[in-house]
Design an enzyme around this catalytic site. Structure first.
Site, PDB file in Angstrom:
ATOM      1  N   CYS A  58       0.837  -1.214   0.000  1.00 36.99           N
ATOM      2  CA  CYS A  58       0.000   0.000   0.000  1.00 36.99           C
ATOM      3  C   CYS A  58       0.865   1.255   0.000  1.00 36.99           C
ATOM      4  O   CYS A  58       0.555   2.239  -0.658  1.00 36.99           O
ATOM      5  CB  CYS A  58      -0.916  -0.001   1.215  1.00 36.99           C
ATOM      6  SG  CYS A  58      -0.033   0.054   2.787  1.00 36.99           S
ATOM      7  N   HIS A  84      -2.423   1.005   7.138  1.00 40.70           N
ATOM      8  CA  HIS A  84      -2.653   1.088   5.695  1.00 40.70           C
ATOM      9  C   HIS A  84      -2.346   2.500   5.199  1.00 40.70           C
ATOM     10  O   HIS A  84      -2.543   3.470   5.920  1.00 40.70           O
ATOM     11  CB  HIS A  84      -4.118   0.733   5.410  1.00 40.70           C
ATOM     12  CG  HIS A  84      -4.428   0.483   3.975  1.00 40.70           C
ATOM     13  ND1 HIS A  84      -3.623  -0.275   3.149  1.00 40.70           N
ATOM     14  CD2 HIS A  84      -5.473   0.879   3.195  1.00 40.70           C
ATOM     15  CE1 HIS A  84      -4.165  -0.327   1.947  1.00 40.70           C
ATOM     16  NE2 HIS A  84      -5.277   0.372   1.939  1.00 40.70           N
ATOM     17  N   ASN A 123      -8.061   4.335  -2.755  1.00 41.66           N
ATOM     18  CA  ASN A 123      -7.439   3.119  -2.231  1.00 41.66           C
ATOM     19  C   ASN A 123      -6.694   2.418  -3.369  1.00 41.66           C
ATOM     20  O   ASN A 123      -6.771   2.833  -4.532  1.00 41.66           O
ATOM     21  CB  ASN A 123      -8.521   2.216  -1.638  1.00 41.66           C
ATOM     22  CG  ASN A 123      -7.972   1.217  -0.642  1.00 41.66           C
ATOM     23  OD1 ASN A 123      -6.762   1.089  -0.460  1.00 41.66           O
ATOM     24  ND2 ASN A 123      -8.869   0.499   0.013  1.00 41.66           N
TER      25      ASN A 123
END
Ligand SMILES: *[C@@H]1O[C@H](CO)[C@@H](O)[C@H](O)[C@H]1NC(C)=O
Ligand SMILES: *[C@@H]1O[C@H](CO)[C@@H](O)[C@H](O)[C@H]1NC(C)=O
Length: 330
Positions: free
Chosen positions: A140, A277, A297
């Site tokens: 991520c 994240h 995202n």
């Protein structure tokens, strides 16, 4: 006794709505996500285990959506995954996360007294690349680092760019590839290594791999980067206006995987001081009186609202206002 009947009636209503049974829902879900859990000789055990997870998630989602909430939940590719499997789609190396003392030392962002509009939305900007998918690799941080750099580079020369996340995953030795990393360290690596490679020439594999970076594939260089003052939404807005999308970190809890629409404001992600994240803020707005960030995202366009989620703004929801960072392409 009365309660029992109510519960029994409820259970029936949930399991068979207009003749649509749990089995039908499970079949439709598998078809939609192209899943097949049948293996020869296991008597459907694997399928049964996944079905159990699916039905529990579906019940949780239906319950959430029947209550009055600012956001709705939806089924997703995560609805059949175990907690451990879902964790593979995150990727913060917590040893890289700066200390509270450091955060206090970040200077006030020089906003040049910009006037902030009520809305800003870079989602459809010609310099915004398509939503990517990190897959089951804890990268991520690499994806969160790249979108702001790609956007900045495009604004500088007018050409949409696609930069290599794999270079960061395989070559930034301060981070740990698919085992997690930190976007600010990634910018530091890119400055020291000569730049960021073209995605076509160094494509993503979702595996840590061995570094194969060649300076001849460099597409973009990092000019400047830095943190924006922590827990100051105004400073983040000013940075978004000045530089474009910004990288942030947050605390993902179970409901996040099943985000559907509306402004996400789950209380479950607030209390625990845990960052797991990295994502990218690409704008802001207000819906039914609630201020939100537009958050991109790296779980593909099929997740959330075409790959994006709206998260409550100005309240450090899920710790999203703790570690904002900007970058400028050279
Ligand atoms: C990246 O490399 C490919 C293949 O050489 C090339 O076609 C493409 O134009 C490059 N991307 C950019 C943004 O220049
Ligand atoms: C937050 O940032 C804005 C814009 O940079 C600045 O004017 C303001 O003083 C900051 N607030 C605090 C509490 O430091």
């Amino acid at each position: 006794m009365k309660l029992f009947f109510v519960l029994a009636a409820l259970a029936m209503a949930v399991s068979v709505v207009n003749g649509y049974s749990d089995d039908d829902a499970w079949k439709d879900y598998k078809k939609k996500h192209k899943l097949d859990y049948n293996i020869a000789g296991d008597d459907g055990r694997r399928d049964g285990l996944r079905k159990k997870i699916f039905l529990a998630q579906r019940e949780r989602i239906n319950k959430h959506n029947s209550e009055s909430n600012n956001y709705l939940q939806a089924l997703s590719e995560f609805s059949v995954m175990t907690a451990w499997e879902k964790k593979q789609f995150l990727g913060i190396d917590s040893s890289r996360v700066p200390s509270a003392e450091f955060l206090k030392s970040i200077p006030v962002f020089n906003s040049q007294n910009r006037k902030l509009p009520p809305n800003l939305d870079y989602r459809d900007d010609t310099c915004m690349p398509e939503v990517k998918n990190q897959g089951g690799c804890g990268s991520c941080w690499a994806f969160a680092a790249m979108t702001p750099l790609e956007f900045s580079q495009c604004k500088a020369n007018g050409k949409l760019v696609d930069l290599s996340e794999q270079q960061l995953v395989s070559c930034d030795s301060v981070s740990s590839g698919c085992n997690g990393g930190w976007y600010v360290s990634a910018y530091n690596y890119l400055q020291n290594s000569g730049g960021s490679a073209n995605e076509t020439l160094y494509p993503y594999t979702a595996q840590t791999g061995v570094c194969q970076f060649q300076t001849s594939t460099v597409e973009t260089k990092v000019s400047t980067y830095g943190y924006i003052q922590s827990q100051n939404a105004t400073a983040m807005q000013a940075a978004l206006q000045q530089y474009g999308p910004i990288a942030v970190a947050l605390n993902v809890v179970d409901s996040f995987y099943g985000y559907g629409s509306g402004v996400y404001d789950d209380k479950a992600c607030d209390g625990v001081y845990m960052i797991n994240h990295a994502v990218v803020i690409v704008g802001w707005g207000k819906l039914k009186g609630v201020d939100y960030w537009i958050v991109r995202n790296s779980w593909g366009p099929g997740w959330g609202a075409n790959g994006y989620i709206l998260i409550e703004r100005g309240v450090n929801k899920c710790l999203i206002e703790l570690y904002p960072a900007y970058v400028k392409a050279a």
